[in-house]
Design an enzyme around this catalytic site. Structure first.
Site, PDB file in Angstrom:
ATOM      1  N   ASP A  39       0.840  -1.196   0.000  1.00 58.66           N
ATOM      2  CA  ASP A  39       0.000   0.000   0.000  1.00 58.66           C
ATOM      3  C   ASP A  39       0.877   1.248   0.000  1.00 58.66           C
ATOM      4  O   ASP A  39       1.726   1.409   0.887  1.00 58.66           O
ATOM      5  CB  ASP A  39      -0.892  -0.028   1.243  1.00 58.66           C
ATOM      6  CG  ASP A  39      -2.153   0.812   1.100  1.00 58.66           C
ATOM      7  OD1 ASP A  39      -2.225   1.614   0.162  1.00 58.66           O
ATOM      8  OD2 ASP A  39      -3.059   0.655   1.931  1.00 58.66           O
ATOM      9  N   ASP A  40       0.680   2.114  -0.989  1.00 59.21           N
ATOM     10  CA  ASP A  40       1.429   3.380  -1.056  1.00 59.21           C
ATOM     11  C   ASP A  40       2.938   3.167  -1.085  1.00 59.21           C
ATOM     12  O   ASP A  40       3.695   3.899  -0.432  1.00 59.21           O
ATOM     13  CB  ASP A  40       1.085   4.279   0.140  1.00 59.21           C
ATOM     14  CG  ASP A  40      -0.343   4.781   0.108  1.00 59.21           C
ATOM     15  OD1 ASP A  40      -1.074   4.442  -0.837  1.00 59.21           O
ATOM     16  OD2 ASP A  40      -0.734   5.502   1.042  1.00 59.21           O
ATOM     17  N   CYS A  79      -6.747   3.957  -2.873  1.00 54.96           N
ATOM     18  CA  CYS A  79      -6.980   2.610  -2.333  1.00 54.96           C
ATOM     19  C   CYS A  79      -8.062   1.798  -3.036  1.00 54.96           C
ATOM     20  O   CYS A  79      -7.771   0.796  -3.693  1.00 54.96           O
ATOM     21  CB  CYS A  79      -7.295   2.717  -0.844  1.00 54.96           C
ATOM     22  SG  CYS A  79      -6.008   3.534   0.111  1.00 54.96           S
ATOM     23  N   LYS A 132      -5.842  -5.829   3.973  1.00 56.02           N
ATOM     24  CA  LYS A 132      -6.790  -4.740   3.748  1.00 56.02           C
ATOM     25  C   LYS A 132      -7.715  -5.061   2.578  1.00 56.02           C
ATOM     26  O   LYS A 132      -7.260  -5.469   1.507  1.00 56.02           O
ATOM     27  CB  LYS A 132      -6.000  -3.458   3.477  1.00 56.02           C
ATOM     28  CG  LYS A 132      -6.841  -2.259   3.077  1.00 56.02           C
ATOM     29  CD  LYS A 132      -5.928  -1.062   2.876  1.00 56.02           C
ATOM     30  CE  LYS A 132      -6.637   0.105   2.218  1.00 56.02           C
ATOM     31  NZ  LYS A 132      -5.752   1.261   2.019  1.00 56.02           N
ATOM     32  N   HIS A 134     -11.157  -2.969   1.657  1.00 53.30           N
ATOM     33  CA  HIS A 134     -11.545  -1.631   1.185  1.00 53.30           C
ATOM     34  C   HIS A 134     -12.366  -1.649  -0.105  1.00 53.30           C
ATOM     35  O   HIS A 134     -12.257  -0.747  -0.934  1.00 53.30           O
ATOM     36  CB  HIS A 134     -10.309  -0.733   1.021  1.00 53.30           C
ATOM     37  CG  HIS A 134     -10.626   0.701   1.374  1.00 53.30           C
ATOM     38  ND1 HIS A 134      -9.661   1.666   1.539  1.00 53.30           N
ATOM     39  CD2 HIS A 134     -11.812   1.326   1.610  1.00 53.30           C
ATOM     40  CE1 HIS A 134     -10.223   2.828   1.846  1.00 53.30           C
ATOM     41  NE2 HIS A 134     -11.539   2.641   1.892  1.00 53.30           N
ATOM     42  N   SER A 157      -8.634   0.984   5.281  1.00 49.32           N
ATOM     43  CA  SER A 157      -7.283   1.420   5.655  1.00 49.32           C
ATOM     44  C   SER A 157      -7.129   1.460   7.170  1.00 49.32           C
ATOM     45  O   SER A 157      -8.086   1.745   7.902  1.00 49.32           O
ATOM     46  CB  SER A 157      -6.993   2.806   5.083  1.00 49.32           C
ATOM     47  OG  SER A 157      -6.990   2.779   3.673  1.00 49.32           O
ATOM     48  N   HIS A 246       1.424   2.363   3.934  1.00 50.07           N
ATOM     49  CA  HIS A 246       0.410   3.360   4.263  1.00 50.07           C
ATOM     50  C   HIS A 246       0.628   3.846   5.700  1.00 50.07           C
ATOM     51  O   HIS A 246       1.036   3.085   6.566  1.00 50.07           O
ATOM     52  CB  HIS A 246      -0.973   2.705   4.118  1.00 50.07           C
ATOM     53  CG  HIS A 246      -2.115   3.667   4.030  1.00 50.07           C
ATOM     54  ND1 HIS A 246      -2.498   4.475   5.070  1.00 50.07           N
ATOM     55  CD2 HIS A 246      -2.995   3.914   3.020  1.00 50.07           C
ATOM     56  CE1 HIS A 246      -3.553   5.186   4.710  1.00 50.07           C
ATOM     57  NE2 HIS A 246      -3.873   4.870   3.477  1.00 50.07           N
TER      58      HIS A 246
END
Length: 531
Positions: A39-40, A79, A132, A134, A157, A246
């Site tokens: 993530d990110d 996301c 995650k 989402h 998240s 994240h």
């Protein structure tokens, strides 16, 4: 002794293999699939991509033993849309998911969209999602209703609910309240009313979740899932969606001097991936394809590897996450599959997270869902090293920066990238780059200008030569979307949709007999509230 002659068919097959035009639709047996989605994560967060990064030896080894894709892109730069595109092979303008779902969301990924897990389960696979989600948590939008036999993770998240150990963020958020309303502290961008839940299938097993141990628990559950699937004799598909990188960052131990919080968290992610690879190899090398990539570029703290916006930067705003600048959607990607995917290879093919769906479906010997169009490609010839040709055209939607959410703002054609709308997302200082429309579009040559500093001069011969092809590609893409079977996501909200383990307790806490946070390992797992 004479040389044995080959049949015309054998000559044709050999010729096609040598020129890279022939690829098998299936292998001798259905392979296992592990997709690890960070993530990110910044493009330069991997040492294999950026020599200054020293915290990723396991990922770097994965790159050395597999193929590294250096022109790989998320389908969106935030996301929910990026995850929806991975699991459907379709952009948000087709699958309906154009922005993030909330903790109060009633809807999720539209139910008429078919997920990768649903296709593979129909093809005989055991399917598991860890991490995650989402993509909607209420009712039939839960992972167990979207093709996954097993789910363990958080519904959105990990900054969308309070915890007792909030981790590192700027500005920091307070821990969950333990008493009445008087103890609650309201802060912008902080969730203080409801604790972050941890699910096992449809049951909340901990609320608030202990962030410091979450990565370890993900690994443990992943290993258990792989072992169960292996024991069953069925191939498996594991979708492991990490919280790294994240915010808030939650390294397991205080960082060593000089490493920093970000580096320590990056190391934790790297060790996790190394452990998953080790377990996959234990099943027999060559039986499992492992695909590592990310959802979006960096918001802050990570390294975009030189892929960051420079043009018009005086207008303020972030050039990474949520934007259509390269720093927002160009992500690291590694594929490891011994005996099938070449080792120590770097591919420059233009690929996308959209390609995971059709590629794995093809390798499993399954069929794509009918009555819809896909933005992803079966790129197995690229994985096998028989080709280095990916997308001719790749579309980039706005994911929350300036402009309309979900709108196709930029288009990639070969080395050229055209912007019809520009603007920055909110930066750490709160500034936002204003929306600016471009007609004719801004065009950058990424081969010579990866940082998008200087658009081609509109009056130049190079601009005039490439503009007609870009204009045709853009118009054809919009026409194709308009003619497709397009879904619409339900973004309506209701506080009753919030996952809550115990509505009688502040923050929805799960409480044990002595007032401690409920531990699923010492107390019988029974549903508290939920779907």
């Amino acid at each position: 002794m004479g040389t044995p002659s080959l049949s015309p068919w054998a000559v044709l097959v050999l010729t096609l293999v040598l020129v890279g035009l022939w690829a098998p639709r299936v292998v001798s047996r259905q392979p296992n699939f592990i997709v690890i989605l960070a993530d990110d994560v910044g493009w330069g967060d991997l040492g294999a991509n950026w020599a200054e990064t020293k915290e990723t030896p396991h990922l770097d080894q994965l790159a050395a033993e597999g193929t590294r894709f250096v022109d790989f892109h998320s389908a969106a730069s935030t996301c929910s849309p990026s995850r929806a595109s991975l699991l459907t092979g379709r952009l948000g303008v087709r699958n309906g998911v154009t922005h993030n779902f909330a903790i109060t969301s009633l809807g999720g990924l539209p139910l008429n969209e078919t997920t990768l897990a649903e296709v593979l389960r129909e093809a005989g696979y055991s399917t598991g999602a860890i991490g995650k989600w989402h993509l909607g948590h209420h009712g039939r939008h839960h992972p167990n209703s979207r093709g996954f036999d097993f789910y363990f993770g958080i519904p959105y998240s990990h900054d969308m609910g309070c915890t007792d150990t909030p981790g590192y963020n700027l500005p920091p958020c307070p821990p969950c309240p333990r008493h009445g309303a008087a103890a609650r502290v309201a802060r912008k961008d902080c969730y203080t009313e409801v604790a972050l839940p941890l699910f096992e299938n449809v049951t909340i097993i901990q609320q608030p979740v202990e962030l410091g141990s979450l990565a370890r628990r993900y690994v443990e559950e992943a290993v258990r899932f792989i072992q169960r699937a292996s024991d069953s004799g069925r191939p498996f598909f594991l979708y492991l969606a990490l919280a790294h990188m994240h915010v808030p960052l939650t390294p397991p131990l205080p960082p060593a001097p000089g490493r920093g919080i970000y580096g320590a968290t990056l190391t934790e992610m790297d060790v996790l991936v190394g452990r998953i690879k080790e377990v996959a190899d234990s099943l027999g090398k060559g039986s499992t394809l492992l695909w590592f990539t990310g959802t979006a570029g960096k918001r802050a703290g990570g390294d975009t590897g030189g892929c960051s916006w420079r043009w018009g930067q005086d207008l303020c705003g972030s050039s990474a996450k949520q934007t259509t600048w390269e720093g927002g959607h160009r992500v690291p990607a590694l594929v490891y599959w011994p005996g099938h995917v070449p080792a120590r290879r770097t591919s420059h093919a233009l690929l996308s997270i959209l390609d995971i769906f059709p590629t794995l479906v093809a390798l499993a010997g399954a069929a794509l869902p009918p009555n819809r169009r896909f933005d992803g490609l079966d790129v197995s010839p690229v994985l096998f090293g028989w080709s280095d040709v990916g997308h001719k055209v790749l579309l980039h939607p706005n994911s929350g920066a300036a402009g309309k959410v979900g709108e196709i703002e930029a288009l990639r054609l070969a080395q050229y990238k055209a912007f019809y709308t520009t603007g920055g997302a909110m930066a750490c200082d709160g500034s936002t780059g204003p929306e600016e429309r471009h007609q004719p579009p801004l065009i950058f040559n990424l081969d010579s200008d990866i940082q998008e500093q200087e658009p081609l001069d509109v009056a130049s011969k190079k601009y005039q030569a490439v503009l007609p092809a870009i204009s045709r590609a853009y118009a054809q893409a919009l026409q194709d979307i308009a003619a497709d079977n397009v879904s619409v996501a339900d973004y309506s909200q209701d506080p009753a949709a919030i996952p809550c383990c115990n509505v009688q307790h502040v923050g929805c806490r799960c409480q044990g007999p002595h007032g401690a946070t409920w531990d699923p390992h010492v107390e019988k797992r029974t549903p508290r509230l939920c779907l």
